[in-house]
Design a protein around this motif. Structure first.
Motif, PDB file in Angstrom:
ATOM      1  N   PHE A 100       0.685  -1.296   0.029  1.00  0.00           N
ATOM      2  CA  PHE A 100       0.092   0.036  -0.144  1.00  0.00           C
ATOM      3  C   PHE A 100       1.007   1.295  -0.062  1.00  0.00           C
ATOM      4  O   PHE A 100       0.425   2.058  -0.672  1.00  0.00           O
ATOM      5  CB  PHE A 100      -0.988   0.035   1.199  1.00  0.00           C
ATOM      6  N   GLU A 101       2.004   1.232   0.865  1.00  0.00           N
ATOM      7  CA  GLU A 101       2.805   2.448   0.801  1.00  0.00           C
ATOM      8  C   GLU A 101       3.346   2.821  -0.465  1.00  0.00           C
ATOM      9  O   GLU A 101       3.693   4.056  -0.548  1.00  0.00           O
ATOM     10  CB  GLU A 101       3.866   2.221   2.018  1.00  0.00           C
ATOM     11  N   ARG A 102       3.500   1.939  -1.320  1.00  0.00           N
ATOM     12  CA  ARG A 102       4.047   2.166  -2.803  1.00  0.00           C
ATOM     13  C   ARG A 102       3.125   2.710  -3.848  1.00  0.00           C
ATOM     14  O   ARG A 102       3.381   2.891  -4.979  1.00  0.00           O
ATOM     15  CB  ARG A 102       4.857   1.203  -3.089  1.00  0.00           C
ATOM     16  N   MET A 103       1.758   2.240  -3.560  1.00  0.00           N
ATOM     17  CA  MET A 103       0.637   2.371  -4.514  1.00  0.00           C
ATOM     18  C   MET A 103       0.538   3.568  -5.008  1.00  0.00           C
ATOM     19  O   MET A 103       0.588   4.082  -6.401  1.00  0.00           O
ATOM     20  CB  MET A 103      -0.705   1.795  -3.987  1.00  0.00           C
ATOM     21  N   GLN A 104       0.657   4.832  -4.235  1.00  0.00           N
ATOM     22  CA  GLN A 104       0.291   6.036  -4.777  1.00  0.00           C
ATOM     23  C   GLN A 104       1.601   6.502  -5.647  1.00  0.00           C
ATOM     24  O   GLN A 104       1.446   7.032  -6.808  1.00  0.00           O
ATOM     25  CB  GLN A 104       0.358   7.300  -3.682  1.00  0.00           C
ATOM     26  N   ALA A 105       2.900   6.146  -5.454  1.00  0.00           N
ATOM     27  CA  ALA A 105       3.883   6.612  -6.214  1.00  0.00           C
ATOM     28  C   ALA A 105       3.576   5.815  -7.655  1.00  0.00           C
ATOM     29  O   ALA A 105       3.952   6.444  -8.811  1.00  0.00           O
ATOM     30  CB  ALA A 105       5.327   6.172  -5.561  1.00  0.00           C
TER      31      ALA A 105
ATOM     32  N   PRO B 297      -7.158   3.753   1.609  1.00  0.00           N
ATOM     33  CA  PRO B 297      -7.190   2.124   2.341  1.00  0.00           C
ATOM     34  C   PRO B 297      -8.571   1.583   1.916  1.00  0.00           C
ATOM     35  O   PRO B 297      -9.486   2.544   2.130  1.00  0.00           O
ATOM     36  CB  PRO B 297      -6.848   2.301   3.776  1.00  0.00           C
ATOM     37  N   ARG B 298      -8.652   0.565   1.947  1.00  0.00           N
ATOM     38  CA  ARG B 298      -9.730  -0.300   1.944  1.00  0.00           C
ATOM     39  C   ARG B 298      -9.658  -1.599   2.451  1.00  0.00           C
ATOM     40  O   ARG B 298      -8.766  -2.154   2.100  1.00  0.00           O
ATOM     41  CB  ARG B 298     -10.320  -0.296   0.502  1.00  0.00           C
ATOM     42  N   LYS B 299     -10.609  -2.180   2.974  1.00  0.00           N
ATOM     43  CA  LYS B 299     -10.591  -3.430   3.440  1.00  0.00           C
ATOM     44  C   LYS B 299     -11.306  -3.946   2.391  1.00  0.00           C
ATOM     45  O   LYS B 299     -12.220  -4.201   1.824  1.00  0.00           O
ATOM     46  CB  LYS B 299     -11.629  -3.828   4.678  1.00  0.00           C
ATOM     47  N   ALA B 300     -10.338  -5.285   2.044  1.00  0.00           N
ATOM     48  CA  ALA B 300     -10.835  -6.199   0.759  1.00  0.00           C
ATOM     49  C   ALA B 300     -11.990  -7.192   1.549  1.00  0.00           C
ATOM     50  O   ALA B 300     -12.092  -7.345   2.551  1.00  0.00           O
ATOM     51  CB  ALA B 300      -9.702  -7.247   0.712  1.00  0.00           C
ATOM     52  N   THR B 301     -13.009  -7.374   0.374  1.00  0.00           N
ATOM     53  CA  THR B 301     -13.933  -8.298   0.854  1.00  0.00           C
ATOM     54  C   THR B 301     -13.722  -9.371  -0.075  1.00  0.00           C
ATOM     55  O   THR B 301     -13.144  -9.494  -1.238  1.00  0.00           O
ATOM     56  CB  THR B 301     -15.467  -7.569   0.565  1.00  0.00           C
ATOM     57  N   ARG B 302     -14.725 -10.468   0.028  1.00  0.00           N
ATOM     58  CA  ARG B 302     -14.689 -11.645  -0.806  1.00  0.00           C
ATOM     59  C   ARG B 302     -15.127 -11.232  -2.281  1.00  0.00           C
ATOM     60  O   ARG B 302     -14.501 -11.813  -3.317  1.00  0.00           O
ATOM     61  CB  ARG B 302     -15.787 -12.811  -0.301  1.00  0.00           C
ATOM     62  N   ALA B 303     -15.916 -10.351  -2.403  1.00  0.00           N
ATOM     63  CA  ALA B 303     -16.462  -9.953  -3.672  1.00  0.00           C
ATOM     64  C   ALA B 303     -15.458  -8.868  -4.448  1.00  0.00           C
ATOM     65  O   ALA B 303     -15.310  -8.848  -5.518  1.00  0.00           O
ATOM     66  CB  ALA B 303     -17.862  -9.273  -3.670  1.00  0.00           C
ATOM     67  N   THR B 304     -15.000  -8.030  -3.379  1.00  0.00           N
ATOM     68  CA  THR B 304     -14.309  -6.914  -4.397  1.00  0.00           C
ATOM     69  C   THR B 304     -12.850  -6.693  -3.649  1.00  0.00           C
ATOM     70  O   THR B 304     -12.962  -6.510  -2.106  1.00  0.00           O
ATOM     71  CB  THR B 304     -14.915  -5.642  -4.360  1.00  0.00           C
ATOM     72  N   LEU B 305     -11.599  -6.712  -4.265  1.00  0.00           N
ATOM     73  CA  LEU B 305     -10.740  -6.481  -3.600  1.00  0.00           C
ATOM     74  C   LEU B 305     -10.208  -5.176  -3.540  1.00  0.00           C
ATOM     75  O   LEU B 305      -9.423  -4.608  -2.411  1.00  0.00           O
ATOM     76  CB  LEU B 305      -9.310  -7.384  -4.494  1.00  0.00           C
ATOM     77  N   ALA B 306     -10.494  -4.411  -4.798  1.00  0.00           N
ATOM     78  CA  ALA B 306     -10.127  -2.899  -4.654  1.00  0.00           C
ATOM     79  C   ALA B 306     -10.821  -2.520  -5.600  1.00  0.00           C
ATOM     80  O   ALA B 306     -11.684  -2.773  -6.472  1.00  0.00           O
ATOM     81  CB  ALA B 306      -8.611  -2.780  -5.239  1.00  0.00           C
TER      82      ALA B 306
ATOM     83  N   ALA C   4      -7.805   0.587  -1.932  1.00  0.00           N
ATOM     84  CA  ALA C   4      -6.707  -0.662  -2.110  1.00  0.00           C
ATOM     85  C   ALA C   4      -6.660  -1.402  -0.665  1.00  0.00           C
ATOM     86  O   ALA C   4      -6.353  -0.356   0.304  1.00  0.00           O
ATOM     87  CB  ALA C   4      -5.756  -0.749  -2.795  1.00  0.00           C
ATOM     88  N   PRO C   5      -6.402  -2.536  -0.318  1.00  0.00           N
ATOM     89  CA  PRO C   5      -5.905  -3.050   0.795  1.00  0.00           C
ATOM     90  C   PRO C   5      -4.376  -2.880   0.929  1.00  0.00           C
ATOM     91  O   PRO C   5      -3.757  -2.317   0.358  1.00  0.00           O
ATOM     92  CB  PRO C   5      -6.345  -4.676   0.471  1.00  0.00           C
ATOM     93  N   ASP C   6      -3.861  -3.451   1.936  1.00  0.00           N
ATOM     94  CA  ASP C   6      -2.676  -3.376   2.329  1.00  0.00           C
ATOM     95  C   ASP C   6      -1.509  -3.772   1.204  1.00  0.00           C
ATOM     96  O   ASP C   6      -0.458  -3.304   1.158  1.00  0.00           O
ATOM     97  CB  ASP C   6      -2.244  -4.276   3.622  1.00  0.00           C
ATOM     98  N   SER C   7      -1.964  -4.896   0.461  1.00  0.00           N
ATOM     99  CA  SER C   7      -0.960  -5.086  -0.821  1.00  0.00           C
ATOM    100  C   SER C   7      -2.073  -5.337  -1.903  1.00  0.00           C
ATOM    101  O   SER C   7      -2.922  -5.830  -1.418  1.00  0.00           O
ATOM    102  CB  SER C   7       0.018  -6.064  -0.407  1.00  0.00           C
ATOM    103  N   LEU C   8      -1.289  -5.547  -3.156  1.00  0.00           N
ATOM    104  CA  LEU C   8      -2.205  -5.825  -4.316  1.00  0.00           C
ATOM    105  C   LEU C   8      -1.336  -6.182  -5.441  1.00  0.00           C
ATOM    106  O   LEU C   8      -0.074  -5.740  -5.644  1.00  0.00           O
ATOM    107  CB  LEU C   8      -2.966  -4.455  -4.604  1.00  0.00           C
ATOM    108  N   PRO C   9      -1.826  -7.300  -6.057  1.00  0.00           N
ATOM    109  CA  PRO C   9      -1.051  -7.551  -7.179  1.00  0.00           C
ATOM    110  C   PRO C   9      -0.899  -6.190  -8.351  1.00  0.00           C
ATOM    111  O   PRO C   9      -1.964  -5.390  -8.313  1.00  0.00           O
ATOM    112  CB  PRO C   9      -1.734  -8.693  -8.035  1.00  0.00           C
TER     113      PRO C   9
END
Length: 143
Positions: free
Chosen positions: A27-32, A51-60, A69-74
């Motif tokens: 997450f800390e690198r996403m904005q860059a 920040p966003r809490k991932a759910t089963r239906a939607t990751l971001a 987005a959650p803490d990390s993301l592909p």
């Protein structure tokens, strides 16, 4: 509610794109990264990453003003959300997973993940997914 078009598109992403890009962004690198991609595409005023809490239906999620987005993301999912930001308005109207969205997204995958454009085009055609190879971000700054 997910449409048949969305289901087909998500299946294509998981089968074709995900195995080719295994990188994960904290997450800390996403904005860059969003700022870099936005600028490289000739745009100003990138969406803010929140920040966003991932759910089963939607990751971001992605819109013109924000990517949540959650803490990390592909990285390919981050580019998916950037493509939503590039093809939607501040009011949330946009190309969903239609031909213009897919065209912008494929362009981002080619330029920023270095995926093969011919392979992507062939796999989209094989899966019956319509896309516009000439699509440009709706928010492209004039001049």
């Amino acid at each position: 509610m997910t449409s048949a078009r969305d289901e087909r598109f998500y299946a294509w992403e998981n089968r074709v794109v995900a195995p080719l890009d295994r990188s994960v962004v904290a997450f800390e690198r996403m904005q860059a990264i969003v700022d870099h991609v936005w600028t490289a595409e000739g745009l100003r005023w990138p969406p803010r990453v929140r920040p966003r809490k991932a759910t089963r239906a939607t990751l971001a999620t992605g819109s013109r003003l924000a990517i949540e987005a959650p803490d990390s993301l592909p990285s390919w999912i981050l580019l998916h959300e950037v493509a939503h930001a590039m093809t939607s308005t501040a009011e949330g109207d946009g190309a969903a997973h239609g031909p213009d969205f897919v065209g912008v997204y494929v362009g981002l995958l080619v330029r920023h993940c270095r995926l093969d454009p011919e392979m992507l085009a062939a796999s989209l055609a094989a899966d019956g997914i319509r896309w516009n190879p000439q699509a440009r971000p709706w928010c492209l700054d004039p001049g």
